[in-house]
Design a protein around this motif. Sequence first.
Motif, PDB file in Angstrom:
ATOM      1  N   GLU A   1       9.489   2.713  -6.225  1.00  0.00           N
ATOM      2  CA  GLU A   1       8.209   3.200  -5.687  1.00  0.00           C
ATOM      3  C   GLU A   1       7.835   2.619  -4.323  1.00  0.00           C
ATOM      4  O   GLU A   1       6.680   2.697  -3.922  1.00  0.00           O
ATOM      5  N   VAL A   2       8.786   2.029  -3.597  1.00  0.00           N
ATOM      6  CA  VAL A   2       8.541   1.688  -2.196  1.00  0.00           C
ATOM      7  C   VAL A   2       8.703   2.968  -1.393  1.00  0.00           C
ATOM      8  O   VAL A   2       9.798   3.525  -1.328  1.00  0.00           O
ATOM      9  N   ASN A   3       7.622   3.451  -0.803  1.00  0.00           N
ATOM     10  CA  ASN A   3       7.650   4.765  -0.144  1.00  0.00           C
ATOM     11  C   ASN A   3       6.947   4.696   1.218  1.00  0.00           C
ATOM     12  O   ASN A   3       5.767   5.027   1.330  1.00  0.00           O
ATOM     13  N   PRO A   4       7.674   4.266   2.252  1.00  0.00           N
ATOM     14  CA  PRO A   4       7.062   4.136   3.581  1.00  0.00           C
ATOM     15  C   PRO A   4       6.485   5.438   4.124  1.00  0.00           C
ATOM     16  O   PRO A   4       5.591   5.405   4.974  1.00  0.00           O
ATOM     17  N   SER A   5       6.968   6.574   3.652  1.00  0.00           N
ATOM     18  CA  SER A   5       6.493   7.855   4.181  1.00  0.00           C
ATOM     19  C   SER A   5       5.025   8.108   3.847  1.00  0.00           C
ATOM     20  O   SER A   5       4.385   8.988   4.440  1.00  0.00           O
TER      21      SER A   5
ATOM     22  N   PRO B   1       0.792  -1.234   0.000  1.00  0.00           N
ATOM     23  CA  PRO B   1       0.000   0.000   0.000  1.00  0.00           C
ATOM     24  C   PRO B   1       0.823   1.283   0.000  1.00  0.00           C
ATOM     25  O   PRO B   1       0.331   2.332  -0.442  1.00  0.00           O
ATOM     26  N   SER B   2       2.058   1.233   0.498  1.00  0.00           N
ATOM     27  CA  SER B   2       2.852   2.461   0.646  1.00  0.00           C
ATOM     28  C   SER B   2       3.633   2.759  -0.626  1.00  0.00           C
ATOM     29  O   SER B   2       4.851   2.592  -0.703  1.00  0.00           O
ATOM     30  N   THR B   3       2.893   3.200  -1.628  1.00  0.00           N
ATOM     31  CA  THR B   3       3.484   3.525  -2.918  1.00  0.00           C
ATOM     32  C   THR B   3       2.721   4.701  -3.503  1.00  0.00           C
ATOM     33  O   THR B   3       1.573   4.959  -3.117  1.00  0.00           O
ATOM     34  N   GLY B   4       3.333   5.406  -4.438  1.00  0.00           N
ATOM     35  CA  GLY B   4       2.786   6.684  -4.888  1.00  0.00           C
ATOM     36  C   GLY B   4       1.481   6.607  -5.644  1.00  0.00           C
ATOM     37  O   GLY B   4       0.599   7.457  -5.471  1.00  0.00           O
ATOM     38  N   THR B   5       1.327   5.587  -6.503  1.00  0.00           N
ATOM     39  CA  THR B   5       0.122   5.500  -7.336  1.00  0.00           C
ATOM     40  C   THR B   5      -0.454   4.080  -7.290  1.00  0.00           C
ATOM     41  O   THR B   5      -0.392   3.345  -8.280  1.00  0.00           O
ATOM     42  N   PRO B   6      -0.982   3.666  -6.144  1.00  0.00           N
ATOM     43  CA  PRO B   6      -1.531   2.309  -6.034  1.00  0.00           C
ATOM     44  C   PRO B   6      -2.763   2.138  -6.903  1.00  0.00           C
ATOM     45  O   PRO B   6      -3.551   3.076  -7.079  1.00  0.00           O
ATOM     46  N   VAL B   7      -2.919   0.933  -7.457  1.00  0.00           N
ATOM     47  CA  VAL B   7      -4.071   0.617  -8.307  1.00  0.00           C
ATOM     48  C   VAL B   7      -4.605  -0.750  -7.892  1.00  0.00           C
ATOM     49  O   VAL B   7      -3.863  -1.737  -7.891  1.00  0.00           O
TER      50      VAL B   7
ATOM     51  N   GLY C   1       1.107  -0.618   6.925  1.00  0.00           N
ATOM     52  CA  GLY C   1       1.262  -0.634   5.470  1.00  0.00           C
ATOM     53  C   GLY C   1       2.692  -0.412   5.019  1.00  0.00           C
ATOM     54  O   GLY C   1       3.155  -1.047   4.066  1.00  0.00           O
ATOM     55  N   ALA C   2       3.399   0.485   5.708  1.00  0.00           N
ATOM     56  CA  ALA C   2       4.788   0.745   5.333  1.00  0.00           C
ATOM     57  C   ALA C   2       5.631  -0.496   5.540  1.00  0.00           C
ATOM     58  O   ALA C   2       6.438  -0.868   4.670  1.00  0.00           O
ATOM     59  N   HIS C   3       5.447  -1.138   6.669  1.00  0.00           N
ATOM     60  CA  HIS C   3       6.213  -2.354   6.966  1.00  0.00           C
ATOM     61  C   HIS C   3       5.908  -3.445   5.951  1.00  0.00           C
ATOM     62  O   HIS C   3       6.822  -4.133   5.471  1.00  0.00           O
ATOM     63  N   GLU C   4       4.640  -3.612   5.612  1.00  0.00           N
ATOM     64  CA  GLU C   4       4.260  -4.657   4.661  1.00  0.00           C
ATOM     65  C   GLU C   4       4.825  -4.369   3.272  1.00  0.00           C
ATOM     66  O   GLU C   4       5.230  -5.291   2.549  1.00  0.00           O
ATOM     67  N   THR C   5       4.864  -3.109   2.879  1.00  0.00           N
ATOM     68  CA  THR C   5       5.403  -2.754   1.566  1.00  0.00           C
ATOM     69  C   THR C   5       6.902  -3.015   1.505  1.00  0.00           C
ATOM     70  O   THR C   5       7.413  -3.543   0.514  1.00  0.00           O
TER      71      THR C   5
END
Length: 247
Positions: free
Chosen positions: A214-218, A179-185, A226-230
Motif C-alpha cells: 500500500e505504498v502508493n506515491p501516485s 500519507p500516500s496510501t489508499g486508505t489512510p486512517v 507526502g509521497a517521498h515521506e511514505t
Amino acid sequence: MKNPRAVSAVTRRIADQVYSHAKEGRLVLTLGGDHSIAIGTIGGTAKAIRERLGREIAVIWVDAHADINTPETSGSGNIHGMPVAFLTGLATEENEDFFGWLKTDNLISVKKLVYIGLRDVDPGEKRILRENGIKAFSMFDIDRHGIGRVMEMALAHIGSDTPIHLSFDVDALDPMWAPSTGTPVRGGLTLREGDYICECVHETGSLVAVDLVEVNPSLAPANDIGAHETVRAGCSLVRCSLGESLL
C-alpha cells in the motif's frame, strides 16, 4: 467480489513465485500492491514451509484494517478487504479461477495469526475476530500497554521458534508518517513503533517472509512531499525487518 478472476490469477502467480524461493530457504521480500497480494505471498510461504520444515507458519498482520471480510460480510466487494478470510479458510471458492487454487497447504491457522495496529474494523470483521478467538492488538492496546509489551504478548502468542511471515500495510502508520496510501486512517502507529515491530520480528530469528504493501506515491498531489515521506517510511520498515539496527 470485484475483479475476482484477475486478482485470483495474479495472486496465484505470486504464490508460485514466493513458493519457489521459500522452498529453497530464502527469506522472501514482496513489495505491493494492495494487501490482496498477501493471498499469494502467504499462500506460497505456507506451502513452502510445510514442505521444507513440516511446520505451520505464523502471520503477524500489521494494518489499520483487519482485511478479514468474507464475500458475504463485505460491503464494498473489494478483495483487498478479504485476504485473511481466504487464507484462513473462512472464505472458500471451488472455482479454480476464483481462488479455488488455494488448497489446505496454502492456508494458515487462526491460532497462529496476530494483528497489530487495528483501528478501522468493520462490524462483520469484529464478529469474525471474536467468534474465532483471533489475537488482535488495536491502537487502544498499544496506547494502554506500549508497543514493547504488545510485541512481547504477540510473540508469546505465536510461540517460540515458529516461522513468521510479517505482512505490513503502510497504512498501519499514522498518515503523518505515510500519507500516500489508499486508505489512510488517523491515530495510527508512529514510524518508530512500526520500525520496532519489524526489529522485534527480525530478532526472533524466525522471519521467513515479509510483505510491505500500500505504498502508493501516485496518490500524493504534485510537488507534495507526502509521497517521498511514505517511500522513506516504507524503506525504513523493510530495512529494520531485514536486520538494520540503531547501534
